[in-house]
Design a protein around this motif. Sequence first.
Motif, short mmCIF file in Angstrom:
data_model
loop_
_atom_site.label_atom_id
_atom_site.label_comp_id
_atom_site.label_asym_id
_atom_site.label_seq_id
_atom_site.Cartn_x
_atom_site.Cartn_y
_atom_site.Cartn_z
N ASP A 218 -0.94 4.24 -5.20
CA ASP A 218 -0.16 3.66 -6.30
C ASP A 218 1.02 4.55 -6.72
N ASP A 249 8.80 -2.37 1.53
CA ASP A 249 7.61 -3.15 1.90
C ASP A 249 7.17 -2.86 3.33
N GLU A 250 8.12 -2.72 4.23
CA GLU A 250 7.79 -2.43 5.63
C GLU A 250 7.04 -1.11 5.75
N TRP A 252 5.58 0.70 3.34
CA TRP A 252 4.39 0.77 2.47
C TRP A 252 3.20 0.06 3.11
N ASN A 253 3.46 -0.99 3.86
CA ASN A 253 2.39 -1.78 4.48
C ASN A 253 2.22 -1.49 5.97
N SER A 254 2.81 -0.40 6.44
CA SER A 254 2.76 -0.07 7.87
C SER A 254 1.44 0.60 8.24
N GLU A 255 1.15 0.61 9.54
CA GLU A 255 -0.03 1.30 10.03
C GLU A 255 0.09 2.81 9.80
N ALA A 257 1.49 4.20 7.25
CA ALA A 257 1.13 4.43 5.85
C ALA A 257 -0.39 4.41 5.67
N GLU A 258 -1.06 3.50 6.38
CA GLU A 258 -2.52 3.43 6.29
C GLU A 258 -3.16 4.68 6.86
N ARG A 261 -2.94 7.28 4.23
CA ARG A 261 -3.92 7.03 3.17
C ARG A 261 -5.32 7.47 3.57
#
Length: 369
Positions: A218, A249-250, A252-255, A257-258, A261
């Motif tokens: 967040d 958005d690209e 933040w929601n990318s692999e 980025a995951e 995390r």
Amino acid sequence: MCNRYKAPSRPEEELSIETIRKLPPMYFTNITGGEPFIRTDLPDIVRELNKISDRIVISTNGFFTDRIVALCKEFPNIGIRISIEGLEQTNNEIRGLPDGFNRGYETLRRLRAMGMKDVGFGMTVQDRNAKDLVPLYELSDKLDMEFATASLHNSFYFVEAKNIIHDRPMVAQNFENLINELLNSNSPKKWFRAYFNHGLINYIYGQKRLLPCDMSFDTFFIDPYGDVMPCNGTKDKEVMGNLNTQTFDELWNSEKAEEVRRKVRHCERQCWMIGSVSPAMHKYIWKPALWVFHHKFLRFYKKKKYSMYELKVVRDYRDGLVTKEQLDRCSTCDLHAVVNNGLSAASQEQLKNRSGEEIVAEDIANQQK
């Protein structure tokens, strides 16, 4: 301390206004450095951020007084935190600026005279300045200013791996004194700051964070090159994506980025910096709230003050159950580390023939002509 000034980025590579316009709506933005006011287009940056961020706070050394005052005249609702590392002699010795304390203090005084409300000191506590912690808080309280604290951390962004607290009981005692001052106030905001400082004692003893870290879930950090990361406290850069070449958005929601995390969920650095702790305190509010209630109850009904010895590790160290060497190994200090400063190849190239200090000094001199 922070050695970012020894590894400056090249101005032509730094974030453009066009890239800043790609940022998402935010409830809070902290502009930090290095020194943010070296950027002559900082007012343009703030104008853009002011459109998308509910609150903006700028961390600065207070050197560019006129620039700070001019910006605050245009944006009276922003926050200013001037880094002051103790009272006059201590601050000037640590910062290496002969008149640094007075310059920072004068900047704060002028901002208060203008009617600015969200202004104050920011102090990074270490062995050399811990004795000034409560006196500096008392000065800020007298002036009705904010007082933010931190302790030594190591990371690629700070260009440092050897920061460490040597005399933990002495530093912790000064934090304890501050915590009791904060709990003794009539300000609920200060009561929760007492909890934050309680967490700093826990941190300098190398213990697990009191609250989970949700950086990259967040909140995020963006460096001068547009690289988006969970924070600036990691050993090496952990890049989720780049805002220069992607939409938010690209990335933040990318692999990628995951993947970052997943690393955050297993991070062992146990940082306790306001950037990660403040959102955690809001998200898990019941934990600091219960701590505050407990200590206000003890203070009001039993006349009992806060003690750092409520932390088991502090008692264990006092009683000889753990050694200094064991606690040192729990810290992020690595005397043999080669620091990755996070610079681009072009920024790194400029350091081959000149030091970072020389580059920064020349930039400031040219701006003041």
